[in-house]
Design an enzyme around this catalytic site. Structure first.
Site, PDB file in Angstrom:
ATOM      1  N   ARG A  15      53.162  43.941  66.271  1.00 36.39           N
ATOM      2  CA  ARG A  15      52.908  44.082  67.655  1.00 36.39           C
ATOM      3  C   ARG A  15      52.874  42.600  68.459  1.00 36.39           C
ATOM      4  NH1 ARG A  15      46.753  46.301  66.827  1.00 36.39           N
ATOM      5  NH2 ARG A  15      47.104  44.921  65.021  1.00 36.39           N
ATOM      6  N   LYS A  75      46.494  39.531  66.949  1.00 37.90           N
ATOM      7  CA  LYS A  75      45.605  39.558  66.170  1.00 37.90           C
ATOM      8  C   LYS A  75      44.843  38.153  66.101  1.00 37.90           C
ATOM      9  CE  LYS A  75      44.501  41.827  63.376  1.00 37.90           C
ATOM     10  NZ  LYS A  75      43.330  42.785  63.331  1.00 37.90           N
ATOM     11  N   TYR A  94      42.677  39.656  70.015  1.00 38.76           N
ATOM     12  CA  TYR A  94      41.264  40.063  69.101  1.00 38.76           C
ATOM     13  C   TYR A  94      40.914  38.897  68.351  1.00 38.76           C
ATOM     14  CZ  TYR A  94      42.492  44.948  70.216  1.00 38.76           C
ATOM     15  OH  TYR A  94      42.613  46.071  70.765  1.00 38.76           O
ATOM     16  N   HIS A  96      37.247  39.271  66.090  1.00 32.56           N
ATOM     17  CA  HIS A  96      36.503  39.709  65.123  1.00 32.56           C
ATOM     18  C   HIS A  96      35.797  38.634  64.386  1.00 32.56           C
ATOM     19  CE1 HIS A  96      38.051  43.822  66.032  1.00 32.56           C
ATOM     20  NE2 HIS A  96      39.368  43.412  65.944  1.00 32.56           N
ATOM     21  N   GLU A 118      37.900  42.451  71.818  1.00 24.48           N
ATOM     22  CA  GLU A 118      37.127  43.564  71.406  1.00 24.48           C
ATOM     23  C   GLU A 118      35.564  43.365  71.767  1.00 24.48           C
ATOM     24  OE1 GLU A 118      36.447  40.358  68.471  1.00 24.48           O
ATOM     25  OE2 GLU A 118      37.980  41.008  69.506  1.00 24.48           O
ATOM     26  N   ASP A 270      37.767  45.664  60.018  1.00 22.39           N
ATOM     27  CA  ASP A 270      37.865  44.359  60.769  1.00 22.39           C
ATOM     28  C   ASP A 270      36.392  43.721  61.158  1.00 22.39           C
ATOM     29  OD1 ASP A 270      40.578  44.259  61.263  1.00 22.39           O
ATOM     30  OD2 ASP A 270      40.721  45.550  63.041  1.00 22.39           O
TER      31      ASP A 270
END
Length: 372
Positions: A15, A75, A94, A96, A118, A270
């Site tokens: 991505r 990511k 993101y 996480h 997120e 995740d």
């Protein structure tokens, strides 16, 4: 503002943070966009497509990180990327963080500003930047689970929907949010017997109205989870506590008593996973077995359908990216409490309470951090 887009370096992550269309929007608003060469080539977004909308192309990630005011990724930053972050630089991606203390420590030491997709919220209490990837992961969980049920993958040798005269598989989905609803939709489309377990009665009522008699909805208790997990052919872990580690709802003892060759797909991986037997895997080696139960725990599931995922993500993130670039991060965060909810790290301060609680670190309210 100069917005930088590095190429993703996580294993099998294709991505890209901005599509050419999103970059064009930023440029039309007076900003500059710097894209690392080949950042989107794997999904058909080549360098010329970025050049044609006015982007500059950088030869390396180091160049992007060195020049950009804001980094837009997909990511969480890997260790080598964290080292390239500059004090005060904005990172929008993101994160996480809850199950990842090493990344948290690295971001705190970087003195950068890290805003997590997120944990950004909306007026309805949803997570608008997580939702598109949850939709993808929910749908993929059934594809992956159906594949893992095949004999060659270590499964029971079951066709998810069965055939006339042969029972369909029993699919149990723990969590009725965006992931769970999309998983249910796919599983019912393949004619499996589907149960969704959730602790929210209003959410179960919504799912009942949406899907009708085709879907079995069950209130979440220790007993109900155990009963349905042990009878399932495919279990999908779809639980989420925003920004926090996922609760361990499936115990190791349950796994040892599950059907031989049954499959567990942990979409919550995740955030650490929702089973005591879960650990993150990659698209290279997506599965492992515990007590003859196939575990699929790929931590970036939507990366397998990177083109679809990239466009879906950009549809959601672009308005926030434009706000951060156009107003500057401080004003954008101060004017929008939903975007402020995405602030996880600010100039050495940990500003997301669930992460601080999980890692037993000092929490700084984001409003106070911005006032420094």
């Amino acid at each position: 503002m100069l917005v930088g887009v590095p190429k993703e370096i996580k294993v099998h992550e294709y991505r890209v943070g901005l599509t050419p269309s999103s970059a064009r929007e930023l440029i039309a608003h007076g900003h500059k966009v710097l894209v690392q060469t080949d950042a989107g080539t794997a999904i058909g977004l080549d360098d010329d497509m970025y050049r044609n909308v006015g982007c500059d192309i950088a030869a390396s990630a180091a160049d992007v990180f060195a020049r950009a005011d804001m980094i837009v990724k997909v990511k969480e930053p890997q260790a080598s990327e964290i080292k390239m972050l500059r004090p005060g630089q904005v990172l929008f991606t993101y994160l996480h963080l809850a199950p990842d203390p090493e990344q948290t420590e690295g971001l705190l030491k970087s003195d950068a500003v890290a805003i997590a997709y997120e944990t950004v919220t909306d007026t309805r209490g949803g997570l608008p930047l997580l939702a598109p990837m949850s939709e993808v992961a929910g749908r993929m969980s059934i594809q992956a689970g159906a594949h893992c049920l095949e004999m060659e993958q270590g499964g029971r040798g079951m066709l998810l929907g069965g055939v006339p005269g042969v029972p369909a598989a029993k699919v149990v989905i723990i969590g009725g949010g965006v992931v769970g609803a999309n998983a249910a939709r796919m599983a019912m489309g393949l004619e499996a017997h589907v149960t969704v377990i959730d602790k929210s009665l209003p959410r179960l009522a919504e799912l009942d109205l949406q899907f009708g008699a085709m879907l079995n909805t069950i209130y979440s208790t220790l007993d109900s989870i155990e009963e349905y997990v042990l009878s399932a052919d495919l279990v999908v872990g779809a639980v989420l506590v925003p920004g926090a580690a996922a609760p361990k709802l499936i115990t190791k003892d349950m796994v040892t008593r599950m059907k031989k060759g049954s499959v567990f797909v942990d979409v919550a991986i995740d955030q650490g996973g929702c089973s005591e037997t879960s650990h993150a895997t990659t698209h290279d080696h997506p599965t492992y077995k515990v007590s003859d139960v196939v575990h699929y725990c790929v931590a970036n599931m939507p990366g397998a359908v990177a083109r679809t995922s990239t466009f879906a993500l950009n549809n959601a993130t672009l308005p926030f990216t434009l706000a951060l670039a156009g107003k500057g991060y401080k004003r954008a965060l101060q004017e929008n409490p939903h975007l402020l909810a995405g602030l996880n790290v600010h100039r050495g301060a940990l500003t997301y309470e669930a992460v601080a609680n999980e890692q037993k670190r000092e929490f700084t309210p984001p409003e106070r951090a911005l006032g420094r």
